[in-house]
Design a protein around this motif. Structure first.
Motif, PDB file in Angstrom:
ATOM      1  N   GLY A 133      45.276   3.597  -2.649  1.00 51.84           N
ATOM      2  CA  GLY A 133      44.856   3.963  -1.177  1.00 51.84           C
ATOM      3  C   GLY A 133      44.794   5.529  -1.414  1.00 51.84           C
ATOM      4  O   GLY A 133      44.646   6.022  -2.236  1.00 51.84           O
ATOM      5  N   GLY A 134      44.608   6.098  -0.113  1.00 55.53           N
ATOM      6  CA  GLY A 134      44.706   7.573  -0.007  1.00 55.53           C
ATOM      7  C   GLY A 134      45.649   8.259  -0.431  1.00 55.53           C
ATOM      8  O   GLY A 134      46.558   7.887   0.057  1.00 55.53           O
ATOM      9  N   ALA A 135      45.390   9.557  -0.648  1.00 59.37           N
ATOM     10  CA  ALA A 135      46.776  10.465  -0.641  1.00 59.37           C
ATOM     11  C   ALA A 135      47.486  10.705   0.680  1.00 59.37           C
ATOM     12  O   ALA A 135      46.574  11.128   1.637  1.00 59.37           O
ATOM     13  CB  ALA A 135      46.213  11.736  -1.516  1.00 59.37           C
ATOM     14  N   GLY A 136      48.692  10.570   0.867  1.00 60.46           N
ATOM     15  CA  GLY A 136      48.988  10.569   2.275  1.00 60.46           C
ATOM     16  C   GLY A 136      49.232   9.356   3.147  1.00 60.46           C
ATOM     17  O   GLY A 136      49.669   9.163   3.999  1.00 60.46           O
ATOM     18  N   SER A 137      48.309   8.283   2.581  1.00 59.86           N
ATOM     19  CA  SER A 137      48.234   6.771   3.154  1.00 59.86           C
ATOM     20  C   SER A 137      48.219   5.761   2.360  1.00 59.86           C
ATOM     21  O   SER A 137      47.584   4.895   2.374  1.00 59.86           O
ATOM     22  CB  SER A 137      46.851   6.994   4.087  1.00 59.86           C
ATOM     23  OG  SER A 137      45.586   7.103   3.084  1.00 59.86           O
ATOM     24  N   ALA A 138      48.756   6.113   1.095  1.00 62.06           N
ATOM     25  CA  ALA A 138      48.967   5.089  -0.079  1.00 62.06           C
ATOM     26  C   ALA A 138      49.715   3.888   0.573  1.00 62.06           C
ATOM     27  O   ALA A 138      50.773   4.057   1.344  1.00 62.06           O
ATOM     28  CB  ALA A 138      49.499   5.892  -1.063  1.00 62.06           C
ATOM     29  N   TYR A 139      49.410   2.684   0.032  1.00 60.82           N
ATOM     30  CA  TYR A 139      50.054   1.448   0.539  1.00 60.82           C
ATOM     31  C   TYR A 139      50.613   0.934  -0.855  1.00 60.82           C
ATOM     32  O   TYR A 139      51.505  -0.094  -0.717  1.00 60.82           O
ATOM     33  CB  TYR A 139      49.131   0.293   1.018  1.00 60.82           C
ATOM     34  CG  TYR A 139      47.731   0.183  -0.054  1.00 60.82           C
ATOM     35  CD1 TYR A 139      47.946  -0.702  -0.961  1.00 60.82           C
ATOM     36  CD2 TYR A 139      46.917   0.631   0.153  1.00 60.82           C
ATOM     37  CE1 TYR A 139      46.925  -1.261  -2.089  1.00 60.82           C
ATOM     38  CE2 TYR A 139      45.575   0.055  -0.793  1.00 60.82           C
ATOM     39  CZ  TYR A 139      45.895  -0.691  -1.840  1.00 60.82           C
ATOM     40  OH  TYR A 139      44.755  -1.096  -2.718  1.00 60.82           O
ATOM     41  N   HIS A 140      50.554   1.710  -2.018  1.00 62.02           N
ATOM     42  CA  HIS A 140      51.198   1.199  -3.054  1.00 62.02           C
ATOM     43  C   HIS A 140      51.402   2.444  -3.873  1.00 62.02           C
ATOM     44  O   HIS A 140      50.683   3.052  -4.361  1.00 62.02           O
ATOM     45  CB  HIS A 140      50.430  -0.045  -3.641  1.00 62.02           C
ATOM     46  CG  HIS A 140      51.280  -0.706  -4.944  1.00 62.02           C
ATOM     47  ND1 HIS A 140      52.481  -1.342  -4.912  1.00 62.02           N
ATOM     48  CD2 HIS A 140      50.841  -0.846  -6.255  1.00 62.02           C
ATOM     49  CE1 HIS A 140      52.896  -1.611  -6.025  1.00 62.02           C
ATOM     50  NE2 HIS A 140      51.806  -1.565  -6.852  1.00 62.02           N
ATOM     51  N   VAL A 141      52.494   2.306  -4.922  1.00 59.82           N
ATOM     52  CA  VAL A 141      52.812   3.260  -5.841  1.00 59.82           C
ATOM     53  C   VAL A 141      53.466   2.470  -7.173  1.00 59.82           C
ATOM     54  O   VAL A 141      54.107   1.253  -7.024  1.00 59.82           O
ATOM     55  CB  VAL A 141      53.856   4.485  -5.346  1.00 59.82           C
ATOM     56  CG1 VAL A 141      53.267   5.245  -4.380  1.00 59.82           C
ATOM     57  CG2 VAL A 141      55.127   3.721  -4.935  1.00 59.82           C
ATOM     58  N   GLY A 142      53.342   3.311  -8.232  1.00 61.19           N
ATOM     59  CA  GLY A 142      53.950   3.024  -9.530  1.00 61.19           C
ATOM     60  C   GLY A 142      54.363   4.122 -10.569  1.00 61.19           C
ATOM     61  O   GLY A 142      53.759   5.150 -10.097  1.00 61.19           O
TER      62      GLY A 142
ATOM     63  N   PRO B  13      43.426  -0.700 -11.076  1.00 64.38           N
ATOM     64  CA  PRO B  13      43.205   0.800 -11.365  1.00 64.38           C
ATOM     65  C   PRO B  13      43.683   1.291  -9.999  1.00 64.38           C
ATOM     66  O   PRO B  13      43.198   1.128  -8.762  1.00 64.38           O
ATOM     67  CB  PRO B  13      41.679   0.756 -11.228  1.00 64.38           C
ATOM     68  CG  PRO B  13      41.344  -0.570 -11.988  1.00 64.38           C
ATOM     69  CD  PRO B  13      42.036  -1.673 -11.369  1.00 64.38           C
ATOM     70  N   PRO B  14      44.521   2.512 -10.097  1.00 60.82           N
ATOM     71  CA  PRO B  14      45.029   3.339  -9.303  1.00 60.82           C
ATOM     72  C   PRO B  14      43.947   4.048  -8.395  1.00 60.82           C
ATOM     73  O   PRO B  14      42.755   4.443  -9.170  1.00 60.82           O
ATOM     74  CB  PRO B  14      46.014   4.051  -9.912  1.00 60.82           C
ATOM     75  CG  PRO B  14      45.512   3.988 -11.346  1.00 60.82           C
ATOM     76  CD  PRO B  14      44.967   2.996 -11.617  1.00 60.82           C
ATOM     77  N   SER B  15      44.176   4.688  -7.302  1.00 59.22           N
ATOM     78  CA  SER B  15      43.423   5.636  -6.647  1.00 59.22           C
ATOM     79  C   SER B  15      43.591   6.822  -6.965  1.00 59.22           C
ATOM     80  O   SER B  15      42.584   7.832  -7.158  1.00 59.22           O
ATOM     81  CB  SER B  15      43.341   5.513  -5.253  1.00 59.22           C
ATOM     82  OG  SER B  15      43.201   4.121  -4.662  1.00 59.22           O
ATOM     83  N   GLY B  16      44.773   7.411  -7.339  1.00 59.03           N
ATOM     84  CA  GLY B  16      45.022   8.630  -7.866  1.00 59.03           C
ATOM     85  C   GLY B  16      46.428   8.718  -8.255  1.00 59.03           C
ATOM     86  O   GLY B  16      47.240   7.783  -8.431  1.00 59.03           O
ATOM     87  N   ALA B  17      46.859  10.180  -8.742  1.00 63.49           N
ATOM     88  CA  ALA B  17      48.213  10.233  -9.324  1.00 63.49           C
ATOM     89  C   ALA B  17      48.761  11.718  -8.868  1.00 63.49           C
ATOM     90  O   ALA B  17      47.941  12.705  -8.564  1.00 63.49           O
ATOM     91  CB  ALA B  17      48.048  10.182 -10.758  1.00 63.49           C
ATOM     92  N   VAL B  18      50.092  11.987  -8.892  1.00 61.88           N
ATOM     93  CA  VAL B  18      50.776  13.104  -8.831  1.00 61.88           C
ATOM     94  C   VAL B  18      51.812  13.215  -9.679  1.00 61.88           C
ATOM     95  O   VAL B  18      52.269  12.431 -10.410  1.00 61.88           O
ATOM     96  CB  VAL B  18      51.475  13.163  -7.089  1.00 61.88           C
ATOM     97  CG1 VAL B  18      50.232  13.100  -6.146  1.00 61.88           C
ATOM     98  CG2 VAL B  18      52.396  11.898  -6.977  1.00 61.88           C
TER      99      VAL B  18
END
Length: 283
Positions: free
Chosen positions: A239-248, A275-280
């Motif tokens: 999802g979008g940064a700040g509006s993500a619906y899933h993390v790992g 495939p993820p949308s982004g990473a921090v």
């Protein structure tokens, strides 16, 4: 011849008996009349005696009147008391009716709140199911060019990034790998069941790093990094940064660990699987 013989007698001639009797009768009648009159007079005097006794009669009457007045007053008091009791009963009945109506209103409000909560829970469950279905579809059939680009970036990352972790990153990787096989439960924070953000938060907490609880906030908790430059321990988001619906958590070697859904639980999969949308990067 007596010397008085020639003198006329001055004695009154004797009256004959009938006249004498008549007169006697008349006299007797007169006396009787007087006697009757006297008797009548005596009889007529009795009311005077009764008039003298009137104060006693008046006193008795006053007592009776007083008693009657007292009885009337008592009746009035009884009626007033009854009226007060009736008014109190009516007030109590009104209060009881009002209390009942309030109880019914509260019960209805509670039922509506419960129904709304149930509807909200069902809507959230449907939304989660839709998200899982969307991720599953994305795994099998990429739906956009951006998805293809993300898969390419992930492939590049898996070949170029180091698969070995050190320090805190290694501890985080070890923690999430130890949870593989646990159940997925919405809102779960361990130790045997998790949701996606609960697992990530617990992994970082194991090395003394406090993260926000939800995926939306975790997707902006560190520095944004490219999917082609991932390191073990980085947080992946969908999802979008700040509006993500899933993390790992990226664990190196082109793989990640995440609490995916109630069907799979906590799994370790290649990035190409979803495939993820982004990473921090937090560390």
């Amino acid at each position: 011849m007596s010397h008085t013989a020639h003198i006329p007698s001055h004695r009154k001639p004797r009256r004959n008996a009938p006249k004498t009797a008549l007169r006697a009768g008349v006299a007797s009648g007169v006396l009787s009349t007087i006697a009757v009159a006297g008797a009548a007079g005596t009889a007529q005097a009795e009311p005077v005696t009764q008039t003298i006794e009137m104060p006693t009669i008046t006193a008795d009457l006053s007592t009776a009147v007083a008693a009657s007045a007292e009885a009337t007053q008592q009746v009035a008091q009884d009626m007033q008391t009854q009226a007060q009791e009736d008014a109190a009963a009516a007030t109590a009945a009104k209060s009881a009716k009002k209390a009942k109506a309030e109880a019914v209103r509260k019960a209805e409000a509670k039922e509506k709140a419960e129904a709304a909560a149930k509807a909200k829970a069902e809507a959230e469950a449907k939304a989660q199911a839709a998200e899982r279905a969307s991720r599953t579809e994305a795994r099998t059939t990429p739906s956009s060019t951006s998805g293809s680009n993300a898969a390419t970036a992930v492939s590049t990352s898996s070949s170029s990034s180091s698969s070995s972790a050190t320090g805190s990153a290694a501890s985080i990787v070890a923690f999430v790998k130890a949870q593989v096989g646990d159940a997925y439960v919405s809102g779960g924070t361990g130790p045997n069941s998790w949701d996606c953000s609960g697992l990530v938060q617990a992994a970082y907490s194991s090395v003394g790093v406090d993260l926000p609880r939800v995926s939306q906030a975790q997707s902006t908790a560190g520095t944004q990094v490219s999917l082609s430059n991932l390191q073990p321990g980085d947080i992946l988001y969908w999802g979008g940064a700040g509006s993500a619906y899933h993390v790992g958590i990226y664990v190196g070697g082109g793989e990640f660990v995440g609490a995916q859904n109630s069907s799979t639980g906590v799994v370790q999969r290649p990035l190409s699987y979803d495939p993820p949308s982004g990473a921090v990067r937090v560390l």
